[in-house]
Write a protein that holds these residues in place. Structure first.
Motif, PDB file in Angstrom:
ATOM      1  N   GLU A   1       0.646  -1.115  -0.039  1.00 50.85           N
ATOM      2  CA  GLU A   1      -0.089  -0.005  -0.186  1.00 50.85           C
ATOM      3  C   GLU A   1       0.744   1.249  -0.111  1.00 50.85           C
ATOM      4  O   GLU A   1       1.922   1.456   0.713  1.00 50.85           O
ATOM      5  N   THR A   2       0.413   2.180  -0.820  1.00 49.01           N
ATOM      6  CA  THR A   2       1.128   3.434  -0.716  1.00 49.01           C
ATOM      7  C   THR A   2       0.039   4.480   0.036  1.00 49.01           C
ATOM      8  O   THR A   2      -1.186   4.582  -0.244  1.00 49.01           O
ATOM      9  N   GLY A   3       0.649   5.155   1.044  1.00 49.90           N
ATOM     10  CA  GLY A   3      -0.127   6.033   1.939  1.00 49.90           C
ATOM     11  C   GLY A   3      -0.504   5.433   3.325  1.00 49.90           C
ATOM     12  O   GLY A   3      -1.323   4.542   3.283  1.00 49.90           O
ATOM     13  N   THR A   4       0.502   5.719   4.137  1.00 53.24           N
ATOM     14  CA  THR A   4       0.535   4.925   5.411  1.00 53.24           C
ATOM     15  C   THR A   4      -0.376   5.945   6.400  1.00 53.24           C
ATOM     16  O   THR A   4      -1.353   5.295   7.076  1.00 53.24           O
ATOM     17  N   LYS A   5      -0.108   7.308   6.546  1.00 55.85           N
ATOM     18  CA  LYS A   5      -0.776   8.032   7.397  1.00 55.85           C
ATOM     19  C   LYS A   5      -0.812   7.483   8.972  1.00 55.85           C
ATOM     20  O   LYS A   5       0.454   7.589   9.288  1.00 55.85           O
ATOM     21  N   TYR A   6      -1.746   7.128   9.426  1.00 55.21           N
ATOM     22  CA  TYR A   6      -1.554   6.992  11.070  1.00 55.21           C
ATOM     23  C   TYR A   6      -1.673   5.330  11.039  1.00 55.21           C
ATOM     24  O   TYR A   6      -1.418   4.997  12.267  1.00 55.21           O
ATOM     25  N   GLY A   7      -1.452   4.713  10.018  1.00 55.63           N
ATOM     26  CA  GLY A   7      -1.278   3.361  10.120  1.00 55.63           C
ATOM     27  C   GLY A   7      -2.428   2.276  10.152  1.00 55.63           C
ATOM     28  O   GLY A   7      -2.510   1.051  10.332  1.00 55.63           O
TER      29      GLY A   7
ATOM     30  N   VAL B   1       4.117   2.361   2.505  1.00 56.21           N
ATOM     31  CA  VAL B   1       4.992   3.257   1.881  1.00 56.21           C
ATOM     32  C   VAL B   1       4.408   4.640   1.993  1.00 56.21           C
ATOM     33  O   VAL B   1       3.032   5.072   1.902  1.00 56.21           O
ATOM     34  N   ASP B   2       5.149   5.698   2.579  1.00 56.75           N
ATOM     35  CA  ASP B   2       4.498   6.950   2.548  1.00 56.75           C
ATOM     36  C   ASP B   2       5.712   7.919   2.760  1.00 56.75           C
ATOM     37  O   ASP B   2       6.882   7.434   3.059  1.00 56.75           O
ATOM     38  N   ILE B   3       5.692   9.239   2.201  1.00 51.82           N
ATOM     39  CA  ILE B   3       6.789  10.116   1.812  1.00 51.82           C
ATOM     40  C   ILE B   3       7.088  10.615   3.433  1.00 51.82           C
ATOM     41  O   ILE B   3       8.289  11.246   3.259  1.00 51.82           O
ATOM     42  N   CYS B   4       6.590  10.713   4.363  1.00 47.56           N
ATOM     43  CA  CYS B   4       6.869  10.773   5.677  1.00 47.56           C
ATOM     44  C   CYS B   4       6.011  10.037   6.715  1.00 47.56           C
ATOM     45  O   CYS B   4       4.976   9.320   6.298  1.00 47.56           O
TER      46      CYS B   4
END
Length: 245
Positions: A72-78, A101-104
């Motif tokens: 998945e791309t886009g983790t945010k809060y998990g 995966v996330d950019i931060c």
């Protein structure tokens, strides 16, 4: 004003919207749901930015293909990584893994995915652009080692150019037993509402990216096999492999 001639009438193609009332109401209700409830959901107490019907859609997909690897791309809060991990446990797939995966990386995701009981299902927490060569190399190595189908779920930045680049980069990881899912194709309809206020989303969004990708990539096609109605942000974003990349 004169009546149109028979020739004019015959030359004009019929244009009918099937189930137009249902389609219009569904679009309207999806706008309401996306703006009022999309970001208020949680999974096992962790925020997860998905509509309930979309979580059920993802559950049907995971249950059907029983993936060895979920990327998945886009983790945010998990929350979505935890959601996928909990499905793998419930389906008794102890060898299957999740890559997120996330950019931060948020502090919430870092703490959750390091300490939760299901954290062992999360093979990698990759911090960086989903298009970074090092990120793609790590995903590629995990795909090569996976003994089963791969599910890719693209849910980070929703600009059309970025999503198209992701589709091109991640498509080779999905074989005929896996699926490639693009989140938030509804942004094409949500543009101008509070959740998607940018005018650019009218012409640059996940749906336009999929259309461009499919026009150039006959190896994939949309599938509605897992869609059963309801309010969805990506009912038209499920792609399956139908030929060589």
């Amino acid at each position: 004003m004169s009546e149109p001639s028979c020739a004019t009438t015959l030359e004009d193609d019929r244009y009918e919207i099937p189930n137009y009332l249902v389609a219009d109401l569904t679009k309207l209700l999806t706008k309401v749901a996306a703006n009022e409830g999309w970001y208020r959901q949680s999974w096992l107490g962790v925020p997860i930015w998905q509509l309930p019907d979309d979580l059920m859609l993802l559950q049907r997909i995971v249950t059907a293909i029983r993936p060895a690897l979920i990327v998945e791309t886009g983790t945010k809060y998990g929350g979505s990584a935890l959601f996928f991990a909990s499905l793998l446990e419930l389906l008794d797939l102890p060898e299957s893994r999740v890559i997120t995966v996330d950019i931060c990386e948020t502090e919430e995701a870092r703490t959750l995915l390091a300490n939760h009981r299901l954290a062992g299902y999360v093979q990698h927490r990759l911090v960086g652009s989903s298009l970074d060569p090092e990120v793609l190399a790590c995903v590629s190595a995990s795909v090569a080692a996976a003994a089963g189908p791969v599910l890719v779920f693209l849910d980070d930045w929703h600009g059309g150019e970025h999503v198209l680049a992701e589709l091109q980069a991640f498509a080779p990881f999905v074989d005929s037993d896996g699926l490639l899912v693009v989140a938030d194709t509804s942004f094409a309809d949500l543009a101008g509402t509070p959740v998607a206020p940018f005018r650019s989303l009218l012409h640059s969004n996940p749906r336009t990216a999929i259309d461009t990708f499919l026009n150039a990539s006959p190896a994939f096609e949309r599938t509605t096999d897992f869609v059963v109605g309801g309010l969805s942000n990506f009912a038209d974003g499920v792609l399956r492999r139908c030929g060589p990349v």
